[in-house]
Design a protein around this motif. Structure first.
Motif, PDB file in Angstrom:
ATOM      1  N   ASP A 206      16.334  12.487 126.207  1.00 21.16           N
ATOM      2  CA  ASP A 206      17.370  13.518 126.277  1.00 21.16           C
ATOM      3  C   ASP A 206      16.928  14.674 127.158  1.00 21.16           C
ATOM      4  OD1 ASP A 206      19.507  12.599 124.762  1.00 21.16           O
ATOM      5  OD2 ASP A 206      18.906  13.633 122.929  1.00 21.16           O
ATOM      6  N   THR A 207      17.891  15.262 127.824  1.00 21.86           N
ATOM      7  CA  THR A 207      17.700  16.551 128.480  1.00 21.86           C
ATOM      8  C   THR A 207      18.824  17.454 127.987  1.00 21.86           C
ATOM      9  OG1 THR A 207      19.116  16.075 130.392  1.00 21.86           O
ATOM     10  CG2 THR A 207      16.769  15.455 130.578  1.00 21.86           C
ATOM     11  N   LEU A 208      18.612  18.737 128.059  1.00 23.25           N
ATOM     12  CA  LEU A 208      19.668  19.659 127.637  1.00 23.25           C
ATOM     13  C   LEU A 208      20.888  19.531 128.540  1.00 23.25           C
ATOM     14  CD1 LEU A 208      17.484  22.726 126.658  1.00 23.25           C
ATOM     15  CD2 LEU A 208      18.733  21.204 125.123  1.00 23.25           C
ATOM     16  N   TRP A 209      20.680  19.224 129.810  1.00 26.81           N
ATOM     17  CA  TRP A 209      21.787  19.015 130.739  1.00 26.81           C
ATOM     18  C   TRP A 209      22.660  17.852 130.251  1.00 26.81           C
ATOM     19  CZ3 TRP A 209      22.994  21.644 135.323  1.00 26.81           C
ATOM     20  CH2 TRP A 209      23.997  21.069 136.090  1.00 26.81           C
ATOM     21  N   GLU A 210      22.013  16.723 129.906  1.00 23.57           N
ATOM     22  CA  GLU A 210      22.769  15.554 129.440  1.00 23.57           C
ATOM     23  C   GLU A 210      23.466  15.824 128.112  1.00 23.57           C
ATOM     24  OE1 GLU A 210      19.578  12.769 129.436  1.00 23.57           O
ATOM     25  OE2 GLU A 210      19.893  12.170 131.511  1.00 23.57           O
ATOM     26  N   ILE A 211      22.808  16.567 127.232  1.00 20.65           N
ATOM     27  CA  ILE A 211      23.428  16.910 125.945  1.00 20.65           C
ATOM     28  C   ILE A 211      24.671  17.763 126.193  1.00 20.65           C
ATOM     29  CG2 ILE A 211      23.119  18.190 123.784  1.00 20.65           C
ATOM     30  CD1 ILE A 211      20.096  17.351 123.960  1.00 20.65           C
ATOM     31  N   ALA A 212      24.585  18.724 127.118  1.00 22.49           N
ATOM     32  CA  ALA A 212      25.737  19.567 127.450  1.00 22.49           C
ATOM     33  C   ALA A 212      26.857  18.752 128.090  1.00 22.49           C
ATOM     34  CB  ALA A 212      25.304  20.705 128.366  1.00 22.49           C
ATOM     35  N   GLU A 213      26.500  17.767 128.916  1.00 20.71           N
ATOM     36  CA  GLU A 213      27.527  16.900 129.515  1.00 20.71           C
ATOM     37  C   GLU A 213      28.290  16.150 128.439  1.00 20.71           C
ATOM     38  OE1 GLU A 213      25.543  14.403 132.428  1.00 20.71           O
ATOM     39  OE2 GLU A 213      26.298  15.674 134.048  1.00 20.71           O
ATOM     40  N   LYS A 214      27.552  15.622 127.443  1.00 19.87           N
ATOM     41  CA  LYS A 214      28.205  14.889 126.347  1.00 19.87           C
ATOM     42  C   LYS A 214      29.068  15.817 125.508  1.00 19.87           C
ATOM     43  CE  LYS A 214      24.328  11.722 125.822  1.00 19.87           C
ATOM     44  NZ  LYS A 214      23.197  11.399 124.959  1.00 19.87           N
ATOM     45  N   ALA A 215      28.542  17.001 125.217  1.00 24.34           N
ATOM     46  CA  ALA A 215      29.245  17.923 124.317  1.00 24.34           C
ATOM     47  C   ALA A 215      30.419  18.634 124.986  1.00 24.34           C
ATOM     48  CB  ALA A 215      28.261  18.957 123.760  1.00 24.34           C
ATOM     49  N   TYR A 216      30.247  19.012 126.261  1.00 25.77           N
ATOM     50  CA  TYR A 216      31.240  19.854 126.923  1.00 25.77           C
ATOM     51  C   TYR A 216      31.831  19.271 128.200  1.00 25.77           C
ATOM     52  CZ  TYR A 216      28.602  23.121 124.008  1.00 25.77           C
ATOM     53  OH  TYR A 216      27.965  23.731 122.970  1.00 25.77           O
TER      54      TYR A 216
END
Length: 147
Positions: free
Chosen positions: A102-112
């Motif tokens: 995981d990266t925070l960028w990928e987590i943000a893409e999934k979430a937002y």
């Protein structure tokens, strides 16, 4: 408020022996105090029990994550915490457990749907994420639904 589960064998090493845990966790939470007064921490068999008064549900959630993301803590009980503003835990946020890769960028893409919004995730987790490049599998963070 129930029980919040964590991965006991990972996280930030804050204490050595379990008898050191209450003082160490109290100090850890108070260093970046998210808005909790009269905090008391008990730890038995990897279960941290928090008591005190949180200014908001967000402050309580942050204190729980700060305690739970410590190595040696398997779960956090917050039944002894009161919330001053009357808000409810989990109202506008969800919890996410970081997995390998995981990266925070990928987590943000999934979430937002937009990876550049990772800064919002870092902002609401500043007590747990000290460096956006240093997240680890098993770490639990808050993902705000509204940004």
């Amino acid at each position: 408020m129930g029980l919040f589960d964590f991965a006991r064998n990972i996280g930030k090493k804050i204490f050595g022996k379990e008898e050191e845990a209450p003082a160490a966790l109290t100090q850890h939470i108070n260093e970046d105090n998210p808005g909790v007064e009269g905090l008391q921490v008990e730890v038995k068999d990897g279960v941290a029990t928090l008591t005190g008064q949180a200014q908001s549900a967000e402050a309580l959630e942050k204190a729980v994550l700060m305690a739970g993301n410590a190595m040696g803590i398997e779960s956090v009980k917050a039944d002894g915490m009161t919330i001053a503003d009357g808000s409810q835990v989990g109202g506008d946020d969800e919890f996410y457990v970081i997995v390998k890769g995981d990266t925070l960028w990928e987590i943000a893409e999934k979430a937002y749907g937009n990876g550049s919004k990772y800064t919002r995730i870092v902002e609401v987790n500043r007590e747990v994420i000290k460096d956006a490049d240093k997240i680890f599998p098993g770490q639990k963070i808050r993902i705000p639904k509204s940004i």
